[in-house]
Design an enzyme around this catalytic site. Structure first.
Site, PDB file in Angstrom:
ATOM      1  N   SER A   1       0.842  -1.198   0.000  1.00 47.47           N
ATOM      2  CA  SER A   1       0.000   0.000   0.000  1.00 47.47           C
ATOM      3  C   SER A   1       0.875   1.245   0.000  1.00 47.47           C
ATOM      4  O   SER A   1       1.893   1.296   0.673  1.00 47.47           O
ATOM      5  CB  SER A   1      -0.917   0.037   1.231  1.00 47.47           C
ATOM      6  OG  SER A   1      -1.627   1.265   1.267  1.00 47.47           O
TER       7      SER A   1
ATOM      8  N   LYS B   1      -3.997  -6.998   3.364  1.00 51.45           N
ATOM      9  CA  LYS B   1      -4.102  -5.862   2.445  1.00 51.45           C
ATOM     10  C   LYS B   1      -5.563  -5.606   2.054  1.00 51.45           C
ATOM     11  O   LYS B   1      -5.999  -4.455   1.914  1.00 51.45           O
ATOM     12  CB  LYS B   1      -3.257  -6.120   1.198  1.00 51.45           C
ATOM     13  CG  LYS B   1      -3.375  -5.039   0.099  1.00 51.45           C
ATOM     14  CD  LYS B   1      -3.037  -3.644   0.614  1.00 51.45           C
ATOM     15  CE  LYS B   1      -2.784  -2.633  -0.477  1.00 51.45           C
ATOM     16  NZ  LYS B   1      -3.823  -2.471  -1.467  1.00 51.45           N
TER      17      LYS B   1
ATOM     18  N   HIS C   1      -7.084  -3.824   4.933  1.00 52.81           N
ATOM     19  CA  HIS C   1      -6.541  -2.455   4.881  1.00 52.81           C
ATOM     20  C   HIS C   1      -7.389  -1.615   3.931  1.00 52.81           C
ATOM     21  O   HIS C   1      -7.792  -0.498   4.247  1.00 52.81           O
ATOM     22  CB  HIS C   1      -5.084  -2.488   4.411  1.00 52.81           C
ATOM     23  CG  HIS C   1      -4.534  -1.150   3.981  1.00 52.81           C
ATOM     24  ND1 HIS C   1      -4.879  -0.558   2.777  1.00 52.81           N
ATOM     25  CD2 HIS C   1      -3.678  -0.294   4.583  1.00 52.81           C
ATOM     26  CE1 HIS C   1      -4.263   0.609   2.671  1.00 52.81           C
ATOM     27  NE2 HIS C   1      -3.527   0.795   3.747  1.00 52.81           N
ATOM     28  N   ASN C   2      -7.680  -2.160   2.761  1.00 55.60           N
ATOM     29  CA  ASN C   2      -8.453  -1.420   1.767  1.00 55.60           C
ATOM     30  C   ASN C   2      -9.896  -1.216   2.202  1.00 55.60           C
ATOM     31  O   ASN C   2     -10.515  -0.197   1.877  1.00 55.60           O
ATOM     32  CB  ASN C   2      -8.394  -2.126   0.414  1.00 55.60           C
ATOM     33  CG  ASN C   2      -7.050  -1.929  -0.270  1.00 55.60           C
ATOM     34  OD1 ASN C   2      -6.037  -1.671   0.373  1.00 55.60           O
ATOM     35  ND2 ASN C   2      -7.035  -2.060  -1.579  1.00 55.60           N
TER      36      ASN C   2
ATOM     37  N   GLU D   1      -9.794   1.597   4.447  1.00 59.19           N
ATOM     38  CA  GLU D   1      -9.556   2.760   3.582  1.00 59.19           C
ATOM     39  C   GLU D   1     -10.849   3.244   2.928  1.00 59.19           C
ATOM     40  O   GLU D   1     -11.110   4.456   2.874  1.00 59.19           O
ATOM     41  CB  GLU D   1      -8.533   2.366   2.515  1.00 59.19           C
ATOM     42  CG  GLU D   1      -8.224   3.396   1.464  1.00 59.19           C
ATOM     43  CD  GLU D   1      -7.336   2.815   0.365  1.00 59.19           C
ATOM     44  OE1 GLU D   1      -7.721   2.896  -0.812  1.00 59.19           O
ATOM     45  OE2 GLU D   1      -6.259   2.266   0.698  1.00 59.19           O
TER      46      GLU D   1
END
Length: 414
Positions: A98, A153, A156-157, A160
Site C-alpha cells: 500500500s 491488504k 486495509h483497503n 480505507e
C-alpha cells in the site's frame, strides 16, 4: 506489429538511477541471469494475468526459487498458487503493498505472507524498500501463513474505503451547510491537531485545488469506482460472521453513486427541500472521531477472526505498526492503536477509547439526527452510531427473531 519491444531497455534509459541495473525483454534470458535460488517480484495486474505469467515462468525456475506477488491479489488465489508451486518446491509469497504513487517513490507499507523460511530469505530485499515508522523500523513485517499478506491488504483497503467515505460525508454535510470547498478545506485544516491522517491531508489539498479559478472538485462527476478489494472485504466479513457494517456501507455508497442517471431522474420526482442543518464544527469533528474509531475497531475485529479461522496467527499490533507510514490509512489514530493492540484485540475496552466514545456519543447522535432529518445520505456515520448502539446493548430483540425462526422452521432456541 502490435508487439511490445524494448520497453524495459527504454525505461532504463529514461531513468539514470537505474544505470547499474539490467533490462530484459526476454523472460528466459531474464530468469537465467538471476543468481540461484532466484527471488522474483511480480508487479502486474491481479487475476488471470498472474496465472499466465506463472505458467510461462514456472518451467524456467529451479527448486527453492521464490516468487513474490506484489499486486492486489485475492487471498484465496494466493493460497491456490502457494499450493500449486509447493508441489514443484518453489515458494510463493503474497505481498500486499500500500502507498500508491507516493509509496513507490518514498517507500510503501508491505505485508508479505506465506512460508516463513522463504520470507526470511527475501526480508533483506523488502525491508529497505519499505517506509519507516517513527522509530526508524521498516513498515514491512512477516504477516503469517498462506494468503495472509493479501488478506491483510484486503482489510486495509476495506478500512480505507470507510475513511474515504467518512471524509466524503463530512464534505457533504459542510457543503449542504452552504460552505464552498475552500471554506471546508480551511475548517478541516484546523482538525489536523486532533485527527490528522494522510487521507485528511489529501482531502484538504483536493478541496483547495482550483482550475481556472474554480474549485476542481465541483467539476468532477460524482461517480466513484472500485477495484474489488472493498467487495472482497465485505464478502469475507459476511462469511466469517463479523459485522463490518461500515466497510459494507462504504462499498454500497460507491455502488449507489454509479447510478448517476437514475439518481438524476429520481431527484426530479422526489424533490428535496433545502437542508437547514443545526450543526457546528465541533459537533461534526467529535462525531468524526467516534466513527473512525468504530471503523478501525471493526477492521481489526475482522482481522482477528480471520486469524483464528484461517490459522494465520496475526499480530494485530505489528500490523497497526506497519500501517503507521507508507500506506493510505496511516494516521495518528493508527499510531495510538499500536500500543493498545498489544494488550487486547478489542480496542473498545481500552480506557482512552472508552473516554473518547463516551464524550463524543452525543455529537454523533446529533449529527445523524440532523442529517437524516434534512434528507442527507450519511451511511457510514449512521452505521457507526447503529453499530455502537447495538454492540453496547445488553438485550437486543434477536430473541423475537429466534422465536420466529423456530416457529416456521423448527430451528429451536436457547
Amino acid at each position: 506489429p502490435n508487439s511490445e519491444e524494448n520497453i524495459a531497455v527504454n525505461f532504463k534509459k529514461q531513468h539514470p538511477e537505474l544505470e547499474n541495473t539490467e533490462a530484459y525483454d526476454d523472460l528466459t534470458a531474464f530468469v537465467h541471469s538471476i543468481q540461484v535460488p532466484r527471488k522474483i517480484l511480480l508487479m502486474v495486474n491481479a487475476g488471470a494475468t498472474i496465472d499466465i505469467i506463472l505458467n510461462e515462468l514456472t518451467p524456467l525456475l529451479s527448486k527453492g526459487d521464490i516468487i513474490i506477488d506484489g499486486g492486489n491479489s485475492h487471498y484465496a488465489d494466493t493460497e491456490r498458487r502457494i499450493q500449486n508451486l509447493d508441489k514443484k518446491q518453489i515458494h510463493f509469497i503474497g505481498c500486499g503493498i500500500s502507498g500508491g504513487e507516493q509509496g513507490a517513490l518514498k517507500g510503501p507499507s508491505m505485508m508479505p505472507g506465506g512460508n516463513e523460511n522463504a520470507y526470511a530469505k527475501i526480508e533483506k530485499y523488502l525491508t529497505p524498500i519499505a517506509a519507516k515508522d517513527k522509530n526508524g523500523k521498516p513498515c514491512c513485517t512477516y504477516i503469517g501463513r498462506g494468503g495472509s499478506g493479501h488478506y491483510v491488504k484486503t482489510i486495509h483497503n476495506g478500512i480505507e474505503y470507510v475513511e474515504m467515505q467518512l471524509l466524503a460525508e463530512v464534505y457533504h454535510i459542510f457543503h449542504k451547510m452552504g460552505k464552498n470547498p475552500s471554506e471546508i478545506a480551511t475548517i478541516l485544516n484546523t482538525w489536523k491537531n486532533e485527527v490528522n491522517s494522510f487521507l485528511l491531508e489529501i482531502t484538504i489539498d483536493i478541496l483547495s485545488t482550483l482550475e481556472n479559478d474554480e474549485p476542481l472538485l465541483n467539476k468532477i462527476l460524482d461517480k466513484a469506482g472500485n477495484k474489488g478489494t472493498g467487495n472482497w472485504a465485505t464478502i469475507s466479513s459476511a462469511e466469517l460472521g463479523i459485522p463490518s457494517t461500515l466497510i459494507a456501507s462504504s462499498l454500497f455508497a460507491r455502488y449507489i453513486s454509479s447510478f448517476k442517471d437514475e439518481r438524476t431522474a429520481l431527484n426530479q420526482i422526489y424533490q428535496k427541500k433545502q437542508a437547514h442543518l443545526n450543526l457546528d464544527n465541533d459537533t461534526i469533528l467529535q462525531a468524526y472521531k467516534l466513527a473512525r474509531i468504530i471503523n478501525h475497531h471493526q477492521g481489526f475485529q475482522l482481522l482477528n477472526e480471520a486469524s483464528n479461522s484461517f490459522d494465520y496467527e496475526l499480530n494485530l499490533s505489528e500490523i497497526a505498526r506497519i500501517w503507521t507510514n507508507g500506506c493510505i490509512i496511516r494516521s495518528e489514530l493508527m499510531e495510538g492503536l499500536v500500543s493498545i493492540l498489544k494488550s487486547t484485540t478489542n480496542i473498545l475496552i481500552n480506557d482512552s477509547i472508552i473516554d473518547c466514545l463516551t464524550d463524543n456519543k452525543n455529537s454523533l447522535t446529533k449529527l445523524v439526527v440532523e442529517s437524516v432529518s434534512n434528507g442527507l445520505t450519511i451511511p457510514c456515520f449512521s452505521d457507526a452510531l447503529n453499530y455502537f448502539n447495538g454492540i453496547t446493548e445488553e438485550n437486543l430483540p434477536a430473541n423475537l427473531i429466534q422465536a420466529q425462526r423456530d416457529y416456521f422452521g423448527a430451528h429451536t432456541y436457547q
